[in-house]
Scaffold this motif. Structure first.
Motif, PDB file in Angstrom:
ATOM      1  N   ASP A  94       0.839  -1.209   0.000  1.00  0.00           N
ATOM      2  CA  ASP A  94       0.000   0.000   0.000  1.00  0.00           C
ATOM      3  C   ASP A  94       0.870   1.254   0.000  1.00  0.00           C
ATOM      4  O   ASP A  94       0.600   2.206  -0.742  1.00  0.00           O
ATOM      5  CB  ASP A  94      -0.939   0.024   1.209  1.00  0.00           C
ATOM      6  CG  ASP A  94      -2.094  -0.954   1.098  1.00  0.00           C
ATOM      7  OD1 ASP A  94      -2.332  -1.487  -0.011  1.00  0.00           O
ATOM      8  OD2 ASP A  94      -2.759  -1.190   2.128  1.00  0.00           O
ATOM      9  N   ASP A  95       1.912   1.255   0.847  1.00  0.00           N
ATOM     10  CA  ASP A  95       2.818   2.410   0.894  1.00  0.00           C
ATOM     11  C   ASP A  95       3.525   2.605  -0.447  1.00  0.00           C
ATOM     12  O   ASP A  95       3.632   3.724  -0.940  1.00  0.00           O
ATOM     13  CB  ASP A  95       3.867   2.237   1.994  1.00  0.00           C
ATOM     14  CG  ASP A  95       3.311   2.443   3.384  1.00  0.00           C
ATOM     15  OD1 ASP A  95       2.163   2.929   3.519  1.00  0.00           O
ATOM     16  OD2 ASP A  95       4.032   2.113   4.353  1.00  0.00           O
ATOM     17  N   ALA A  96       4.015   1.515  -1.035  1.00  0.00           N
ATOM     18  CA  ALA A  96       4.727   1.612  -2.308  1.00  0.00           C
ATOM     19  C   ALA A  96       3.800   2.216  -3.365  1.00  0.00           C
ATOM     20  O   ALA A  96       4.195   3.145  -4.089  1.00  0.00           O
ATOM     21  CB  ALA A  96       5.240   0.247  -2.748  1.00  0.00           C
ATOM     22  N   ARG A  97       2.586   1.710  -3.455  1.00  0.00           N
ATOM     23  CA  ARG A  97       1.653   2.250  -4.465  1.00  0.00           C
ATOM     24  C   ARG A  97       1.362   3.716  -4.202  1.00  0.00           C
ATOM     25  O   ARG A  97       1.304   4.508  -5.138  1.00  0.00           O
ATOM     26  CB  ARG A  97       0.355   1.447  -4.467  1.00  0.00           C
ATOM     27  CG  ARG A  97       0.516   0.072  -5.091  1.00  0.00           C
ATOM     28  CD  ARG A  97      -0.801  -0.603  -5.305  1.00  0.00           C
ATOM     29  NE  ARG A  97      -1.529  -0.708  -4.060  1.00  0.00           N
ATOM     30  CZ  ARG A  97      -2.625  -1.411  -3.889  1.00  0.00           C
ATOM     31  NH1 ARG A  97      -3.154  -2.067  -4.897  1.00  0.00           N
ATOM     32  NH2 ARG A  97      -3.229  -1.472  -2.725  1.00  0.00           N
ATOM     33  N   SER A  98       1.198   4.064  -2.956  1.00  0.00           N
ATOM     34  CA  SER A  98       0.876   5.452  -2.605  1.00  0.00           C
ATOM     35  C   SER A  98       2.055   6.398  -2.910  1.00  0.00           C
ATOM     36  O   SER A  98       1.885   7.419  -3.581  1.00  0.00           O
ATOM     37  CB  SER A  98       0.504   5.528  -1.130  1.00  0.00           C
ATOM     38  OG  SER A  98       0.249   6.850  -0.749  1.00  0.00           O
ATOM     39  N   PHE A  99       3.238   6.034  -2.436  1.00  0.00           N
ATOM     40  CA  PHE A  99       4.386   6.931  -2.588  1.00  0.00           C
ATOM     41  C   PHE A  99       4.950   6.930  -4.003  1.00  0.00           C
ATOM     42  O   PHE A  99       5.640   7.875  -4.393  1.00  0.00           O
ATOM     43  CB  PHE A  99       5.467   6.613  -1.562  1.00  0.00           C
ATOM     44  CG  PHE A  99       5.058   7.018  -0.171  1.00  0.00           C
ATOM     45  CD1 PHE A  99       5.023   8.357   0.192  1.00  0.00           C
ATOM     46  CD2 PHE A  99       4.678   6.064   0.755  1.00  0.00           C
ATOM     47  CE1 PHE A  99       4.623   8.737   1.462  1.00  0.00           C
ATOM     48  CE2 PHE A  99       4.286   6.425   2.023  1.00  0.00           C
ATOM     49  CZ  PHE A  99       4.261   7.775   2.375  1.00  0.00           C
ATOM     50  N   LEU A 100       4.654   5.891  -4.766  1.00  0.00           N
ATOM     51  CA  LEU A 100       5.095   5.860  -6.170  1.00  0.00           C
ATOM     52  C   LEU A 100       3.982   6.303  -7.109  1.00  0.00           C
ATOM     53  O   LEU A 100       4.130   6.227  -8.321  1.00  0.00           O
ATOM     54  CB  LEU A 100       5.595   4.449  -6.534  1.00  0.00           C
ATOM     55  CG  LEU A 100       6.752   3.933  -5.687  1.00  0.00           C
ATOM     56  CD1 LEU A 100       7.117   2.517  -6.111  1.00  0.00           C
ATOM     57  CD2 LEU A 100       7.961   4.838  -5.768  1.00  0.00           C
ATOM     58  N   HIS A 101       2.861   6.713  -6.519  1.00  0.00           N
ATOM     59  CA  HIS A 101       1.714   7.230  -7.269  1.00  0.00           C
ATOM     60  C   HIS A 101       1.200   6.221  -8.292  1.00  0.00           C
ATOM     61  O   HIS A 101       0.989   6.540  -9.453  1.00  0.00           O
ATOM     62  CB  HIS A 101       2.042   8.575  -7.928  1.00  0.00           C
ATOM     63  CG  HIS A 101       2.635   9.552  -6.971  1.00  0.00           C
ATOM     64  ND1 HIS A 101       1.896  10.147  -5.978  1.00  0.00           N
ATOM     65  CD2 HIS A 101       3.895   9.993  -6.818  1.00  0.00           C
ATOM     66  CE1 HIS A 101       2.681  10.943  -5.255  1.00  0.00           C
ATOM     67  NE2 HIS A 101       3.902  10.864  -5.741  1.00  0.00           N
TER      68      HIS A 101
END
Length: 130
Positions: free
Chosen positions: A121-128
């Motif tokens: 979830d963090d990866a998808r969020s921070f990598l847009h």
């Protein structure tokens, strides 16, 4: 609903020398009794080491080599999320692994714990990538 294991950020210390990180993680990948120390080292590196490629490489190593059911699998996914947050980048290999670990966690939390879901979830969020 994600099942969360307790997590504490390690003290904000200068990152460990890479040789110590490698030795600790390699040892834990051979001897599961060393997973606690390996977890501390992996999280410390993900949060404090300024060498993204090194951190990402060891998250991938742990995430692909740890035994099924090892808490290091979920932690590797979480640390990939930390890496994405800190550096704004993950390689295709690392992002694919984060997604795979999250899928495994969703399918069987006794294989990979829910921290992998949080990391992806963090990866998808921070990598847009939403």
């Amino acid at each position: 609903m994600h099942s969360h294991l307790p997590f504490e950020d390690p003290p904000a210390l200068p990152h460990l020398p890479h040789e110590v990180v490698v030795e600790t993680l390699e040892w834990a990948l051979r001897d599961r009794s060393q997973e606690g120390e390996a977890a501390r080292v992996l999280v410390g590196s993900a949060l404090n080491d300024d060498d993204r490629e090194f951190v990402e490489h060891w998250c991938v190593q742990v995430g692909t080599r740890a035994a099924p059911g090892s808490p290091l699998l979920g932690l590797a996914g979480l640390c990939l999320g930390h890496t994405a947050r800190r550096f704004g980048h993950l390689s295709d290999e690392a992002l694919t692994l984060a997604e795979s670990l999250a899928a495994r966690a969703e399918a069987d939390p006794s294989d990979v714990d829910g921290r992998a879901l949080d990391g992806f979830d963090d990866a998808r969020s921070f990598l847009h990538l939403w």
